[in-house]
Write an enzyme that holds these catalytic residues in place. Structure first.
Site, PDB file in Angstrom:
ATOM      1  N   ASN B 121      70.213  59.639   9.066  1.00 29.77           N
ATOM      2  CA  ASN B 121      69.372  58.660   8.369  1.00 29.77           C
ATOM      3  C   ASN B 121      68.919  57.603   9.370  1.00 29.77           C
ATOM      4  OD1 ASN B 121      68.954  56.002   6.812  1.00 29.77           O
ATOM      5  ND2 ASN B 121      68.976  57.528   5.185  1.00 29.77           N
ATOM      6  N   CYS B 152      64.515  50.611   2.610  1.00 32.81           N
ATOM      7  CA  CYS B 152      65.632  49.663   2.558  1.00 32.81           C
ATOM      8  C   CYS B 152      65.141  48.338   1.989  1.00 32.81           C
ATOM      9  CB  CYS B 152      66.248  49.424   3.928  1.00 32.81           C
ATOM     10  SG  CYS B 152      67.583  48.197   3.849  1.00 32.81           S
ATOM     11  N   GLY B 287      76.087  58.199  -3.933  1.00 33.45           N
ATOM     12  CA  GLY B 287      76.128  56.944  -3.188  1.00 33.45           C
ATOM     13  C   GLY B 287      77.346  56.120  -3.482  1.00 33.45           C
TER      14      GLY B 287
END
Lengths: 243, 324
Positions: B121, B152, B287
């Protein structure tokens, strides 16, 4: 790291502070300064609580009821079960040697920062080191653990007005090392007003409690540290204020 | 009041999970075969080390490592974490040691505990920075997929701004594609009015796949201090509360593009995986469930066969997009 415990005792020791003792095989092997991270019904995040004492099959915790999670904890009854991640954090290093030998440590605690220092005092005395203990509270009604420290037969001074750093034990005491845990302003005062080395235990809002999320990182003189995994105990020389 | 979890037995052997599941859970992702579709999401799994101490992480389909940038980053001030009903907010702000350190230290160390291909990532503040990281990672055999975070919410002047504008997202996609032959997945933000518009722009620019959703921008306010809880004021909201939103966006996006999707957002159990795949995801990421329950991915993989049996699903790959 994940264990189920059974609540054995959960009582108020002051108006806002409770003592909970839980039993379970996962208790074994904790070190002073470590914490456990408790899953609570109705809370998404776990609640990190310092270990005040631990044996092969029990852990004692002190916690202040400050919000939803600790309120839920305070209503738990003997027999209830809790799920906790255990053995978290680095804990205090007890094997400190300066120059010619072992140190004469002063333990400085504030409020619910005192519990991990009880565990430390207990381990130090059983290792043959006699620490001095200085604990501070906002008022006499908030004092915890005073008798427990005295039962360890360590020299203990309790401060219930003013600052621990103004006490005789701090200003004139015979010590050459400090272990401390408490509110940030107290840690800062101890840092500023002491000349010896030491270990400081910090608190921070945590996501995971085991080093995965970087939610509690701080800058130190030894690089970035996660309070949950590389801390909560930092060496004095590593601390950069504000933490 | 009791808080009992009966689903976990700490210390139990993971070897059955590695060998006993056959091919029922197997999925394909741009030529990469995953033993199962369960992938811990970036930012919730570090570089895998903390979890490798708890269970054999080779049971995972793969994992997406901590978002990495060209330069090392400390991230935002603390507090970086806030709680919410059925979820949490974070404003970590892409703390990472930088791409050079990741390649020289993290990847070699990772090799010792994770033998499968990992998802890299990456994030950046310019097309150049994204391309810089991708070009470096292109040479690394351990990397199976490059996942480009254009979403983000915790970094000013970067991150999400690329992911909320179709032409910017397309430019980043082209910049990364031009320097790597590895599959490139663009990780999309839910903080847009039409996610399919961005998705199509990335597909047209050559993206091999899409990851969605990143966190939803949110905040909490401390009633005692009467100030935002997070030092950064806002943070990314994730957790089971966002699952229906994520599911809807995956469903819409899968209907709009032909490239594969890694679906994520609030997944915490085997049923969620199947639901997300029915919405069109070829694989899923888990997550913040990893943060509250470090064994969750192991348990999801363990539970999947029985849940598939309950819903008469023979092979997991057969359900992909089944609800569309």
């Amino acid at each position: 790291m994940e264990d189920i415990f059974t609540v054995r005792e959960n009582i108020h020791v002051t108006e806002n502070v409770c003592r909970m003792t839980v039993t379970g095989a996962g208790a074994a092997g904790h070190r002073p300064g470590q914490f456990i991270n408790i899953k609570l019904p109705g809370c998404f995040l776990r609640r990190p609580i310092s270990v005040c004492d631990a044996g092969s099959d029990y852990i004692t915790l002190y916690y202040k009821t400050v919000g939803t999670g600790t309120d839920i904890m305070s209503r738990m009854a003997p027999g209830d079960e809790i799920n906790a991640l255990t053995h978290l954090g680095n804990g205090f290093d007890l094997n400190v040697r300066e120059g010619k030998g072992s140190v004469s440590p002063l333990l400085v605690g504030g409020g619910v920062g005192c519990p991990p220092l009880y565990f430390l005092a207990k381990e130090l005395t059983s290792a043959g080191v006699q620490p001095k203990v200085l604990i501070g509270f906002n008022s006499p009604a908030e004092v915890i653990l005073e008798n427990e420290f005295k039962q360890l037969e360590v020299s203990t001074q309790t401060v219930t007005s003013g600052f621990v750093t103004d006490s005789d034990m701090f200003t004139h005491g015979d010590y050459d090392y400090i272990y401390t845990c408490g509110p940030l302003p107290m840690l800062k005062a101890v840092y500023d007003k002491s000349t010896c080395k030491g270990q400081y235990s910090f608190e921070e809002r945590m996501g995971c409690g085991f080093g995965a999320c970087m939610g509690c990182s701080v800058k130190t003189n030894s690089g970035y540290k996660r309070i949950c995994k590389d801390g909560p105990v930092l060496l004095k020389e590593d601390i950069i204020w504000p933490v | 009041m009791a808080c009992v979890t009966d689903k976990k037995t700490p210390g139990r052997s993971d070897t059955g999970l590695r060998t006993g599941l056959g091919t029922r859970l197997r999925v394909e992702l741009c030529g990469l075969t995953l033993d199962n579709p369960v992938i811990p999401a970036s930012g919730c799994f570090g570089y895998g080390k903390e979890f490798a101490e708890l269970y054999d992480i080779n049971i995972l389909g793969s994992f997406s490592f901590k978002g990495t940038t060209k330069e090392p980053r400390f991230g935002n001030d603390t507090p970086r974490i806030a709680e919410a009903p059925s979820g949490m907010l974070n404003s970590v702000g892409l703390q990472n040691p930088g791409i050079e350190h990741v390649i020289s230290h993290e990847l070699p160390e990772m090799k010792r505990y994770f033998t499968k291909k990992v998802i890299a990532n990456i994030s950046g503040f310019s097309e150049y920075e994204y391309a810089y990281c991708a070009e470096k990672l292109d040479k690394e055999d351990q990397i199976g997929i490059i996942e480009v975070n254009v979403s983000c919410p915790n970094v000013h002047g970067g991150g999400m701004s690329f992911g909320t504008d179709p032409s910017s997202a397309a430019k980043v996609t082209r910049a990364v594609k031009s320097v790597t032959s590895k599959p490139v997945f663009i990780k999309l933000s839910p903080n847009v009015s039409d996610i399919t518009e961005i998705a199509r722009a990335c597909e047209d620019a050559g993206a091999d796949g899409l990851s969605l959703i990143n966190t939803l921008l949110g905040m909490r306010i401390d009633l005692n201090k009467k100030r935002p809880v997070l030092a950064n004021r806002f943070g990314g909201f994730s957790g089971p509360a966002v699952f229906p939103v994520a599911l809807r966006m995956v469903y819409q996006t899968a209907s709009a593009v032909k490239i594969p999707i890694i679906g994520m957002g609030g997944i915490s159990k085997a049923e969620d995986v199947i639901e997300m795949m029915l919405a069109g995801a070829s694989a899923v990421q888990v997550g913040c469930a990893n943060l509250t329950d470090p064994y969750v991915c192991r348990d999801i993989i363990r539970d999947l066969p029985a849940v598939m049996d309950r819903y008469n699903i023979k092979n997991l790959k057969d359900v992909i997009g089944g609800a569309i």
